[in-house]
Write a protein that holds these residues in place. Structure first.
Motif, PDB file in Angstrom:
ATOM      1  N   TRP A  26       0.836  -1.197   0.000  1.00  0.00           N
ATOM      2  CA  TRP A  26       0.000   0.000   0.000  1.00  0.00           C
ATOM      3  C   TRP A  26       0.874   1.253   0.000  1.00  0.00           C
ATOM      4  O   TRP A  26       1.901   1.302   0.672  1.00  0.00           O
ATOM      5  CB  TRP A  26      -0.906   0.020   1.228  1.00  0.00           C
ATOM      6  N   PHE A  79      -6.031  -0.305  -9.970  1.00  0.00           N
ATOM      7  CA  PHE A  79      -5.614   0.016  -8.616  1.00  0.00           C
ATOM      8  C   PHE A  79      -6.744  -0.291  -7.630  1.00  0.00           C
ATOM      9  O   PHE A  79      -7.918  -0.090  -7.942  1.00  0.00           O
ATOM     10  CB  PHE A  79      -5.269   1.503  -8.490  1.00  0.00           C
ATOM     11  N   GLU A  80      -6.356  -0.757  -6.464  1.00  0.00           N
ATOM     12  CA  GLU A  80      -7.292  -0.898  -5.353  1.00  0.00           C
ATOM     13  C   GLU A  80      -7.075   0.279  -4.418  1.00  0.00           C
ATOM     14  O   GLU A  80      -5.929   0.611  -4.080  1.00  0.00           O
ATOM     15  CB  GLU A  80      -7.053  -2.208  -4.616  1.00  0.00           C
ATOM     16  N   LEU A  81      -8.168   0.937  -3.989  1.00  0.00           N
ATOM     17  CA  LEU A  81      -8.087   2.109  -3.126  1.00  0.00           C
ATOM     18  C   LEU A  81      -8.947   1.921  -1.885  1.00  0.00           C
ATOM     19  O   LEU A  81     -10.001   1.277  -1.941  1.00  0.00           O
ATOM     20  CB  LEU A  81      -8.571   3.370  -3.852  1.00  0.00           C
ATOM     21  N   THR A  94     -13.021  -1.287   0.089  1.00  0.00           N
ATOM     22  CA  THR A  94     -12.118  -0.838  -0.967  1.00  0.00           C
ATOM     23  C   THR A  94     -12.848  -0.817  -2.305  1.00  0.00           C
ATOM     24  O   THR A  94     -13.916  -1.412  -2.456  1.00  0.00           O
ATOM     25  CB  THR A  94     -10.884  -1.755  -1.096  1.00  0.00           C
ATOM     26  N   THR A  96     -11.909  -0.980  -6.738  1.00  0.00           N
ATOM     27  CA  THR A  96     -10.907  -1.241  -7.773  1.00  0.00           C
ATOM     28  C   THR A  96     -11.260  -0.420  -9.001  1.00  0.00           C
ATOM     29  O   THR A  96     -12.402  -0.461  -9.472  1.00  0.00           O
ATOM     30  CB  THR A  96     -10.854  -2.733  -8.136  1.00  0.00           C
ATOM     31  N   PHE A 124      -5.764  10.568  -7.186  1.00  0.00           N
ATOM     32  CA  PHE A 124      -6.752   9.894  -8.023  1.00  0.00           C
ATOM     33  C   PHE A 124      -7.993  10.771  -8.097  1.00  0.00           C
ATOM     34  O   PHE A 124      -8.566  11.121  -7.063  1.00  0.00           O
ATOM     35  CB  PHE A 124      -7.129   8.538  -7.423  1.00  0.00           C
ATOM     36  N   TYR A 147      -3.384   3.121  -1.751  1.00  0.00           N
ATOM     37  CA  TYR A 147      -3.633   2.442  -3.020  1.00  0.00           C
ATOM     38  C   TYR A 147      -2.549   1.403  -3.268  1.00  0.00           C
ATOM     39  O   TYR A 147      -1.454   1.445  -2.696  1.00  0.00           O
ATOM     40  CB  TYR A 147      -3.648   3.442  -4.182  1.00  0.00           C
ATOM     41  N   ARG A 148      -2.878   0.444  -4.140  1.00  0.00           N
ATOM     42  CA  ARG A 148      -1.902  -0.525  -4.601  1.00  0.00           C
ATOM     43  C   ARG A 148      -2.322  -1.061  -5.964  1.00  0.00           C
ATOM     44  O   ARG A 148      -3.516  -1.059  -6.301  1.00  0.00           O
ATOM     45  CB  ARG A 148      -1.760  -1.676  -3.611  1.00  0.00           C
TER      46      ARG A 148
END
Length: 249
Positions: A26, A79-81, A94, A96, A124, A147-148
């Motif tokens: 993350w 991205f996952e947030l 989360t 995506t 973002f 995020y990742r």
């Protein structure tokens, strides 16, 4: 004494696992939103995509700041947030999203005094629908997020939209799974070998060669080094403006 083959293999696996873990770690950023809840603003903008609803991206999208956009090379990445460190506004869970546009810097403001998309800030700009999935209310305006990168899961095959003219072939590639962000493309006519395409802008790739009347095959490579080849995607009677579907990662 040299390392055994088994030891070398273990070290290689450890290094690969470490790289994967680093890529999935993350990181910190901020998020805002654009448009309204109706999702009326769904054009791909700086990535070259068209109608995001028709192209399968829907409203699960974001425009990226300069620090993340990488001059368009990040287009198509997922991205996952999650909203963090703001109990007043953060909601659990989360989302995506797919990177489909660029959030330009505000050149009238220095990066340390406003201008959320100014370098070196990671930011973002989400569709309003996605913003309200990680916040309690859109009135939050701006929230801190983590995020990742995550793999992109897409329905159907990679799409190739053929544009240009007889002497200049321009191909928009979209709906790319896996890493999602394309960093190399090749095209092959039924009467040619493989030809390396140059990125024009966003995810539009070009060559200055006449391939009219030939069936077309494509090779697409993503940032993680994987490649998928789609043979004879476009028949010999293809026309400019048509979209064809290939294989998927």
């Amino acid at each position: 004494m040299g390392l055994s083959i088994a030891c070398v293999a273990c070290m290689a696996m450890f290094l690969m696992a470490s790289r994967v873990a680093a890529q999935n770690a993350w990181d910190n950023a901020f998020a805002t939103f654009y448009g309204d809840i109706s999702g009326a603003e769904t054009m791909g903008g700086a990535c070259g995509y068209g109608d995001l609803l028709k192209q399968g991206y829907g409203l699960e999208t974001a425009a990226l700041s300069t620090a993340l956009f990488n001059n368009g090379l990040t287009c198509g990445a997922c991205f996952e947030l999650q909203c963090v460190n703001d109990p007043q506004w953060c909601a659990p869970g989360t989302i995506t999203i797919t990177a489909t546009n660029f959030c330009p810097p505000n050149n009238s403001k220095p990066s340390n005094n406003g201008g959320w998309c100014n370098p070196p800030r990671k930011h973002f700009d989400l569709s309003m629908l996605m913003f309200t999935k990680i916040t309690k209310d859109y009135h939050a305006g701006i929230v801190p997020v983590q995020y990742r990168r995550v793999p992109c899961i897409k329905q159907g095959g990679i799409r190739f939209e053929i544009k240009g003219n007889p002497n200049w072939l321009l191909v928009l590639v979209y709906n790319v799974g896996g890493a999602g962000d394309v960093n190399a493309m090749q095209v092959k006519g039924s009467s040619t070998g493989w030809i390396t395409m140059a990125r024009n802008w966003g995810q539009n790739w070009q060559i200055g060669q006449n391939l009219v009347g030939q069936s077309l095959s494509f090779q697409v490579a993503t940032s993680d080094g994987k490649m998928v080849q789609s043979d004879n995607v476009a028949p010999s009677n293809w026309q400019f403006g048509q979209v064809f579907e290939g294989k998927q990662f």
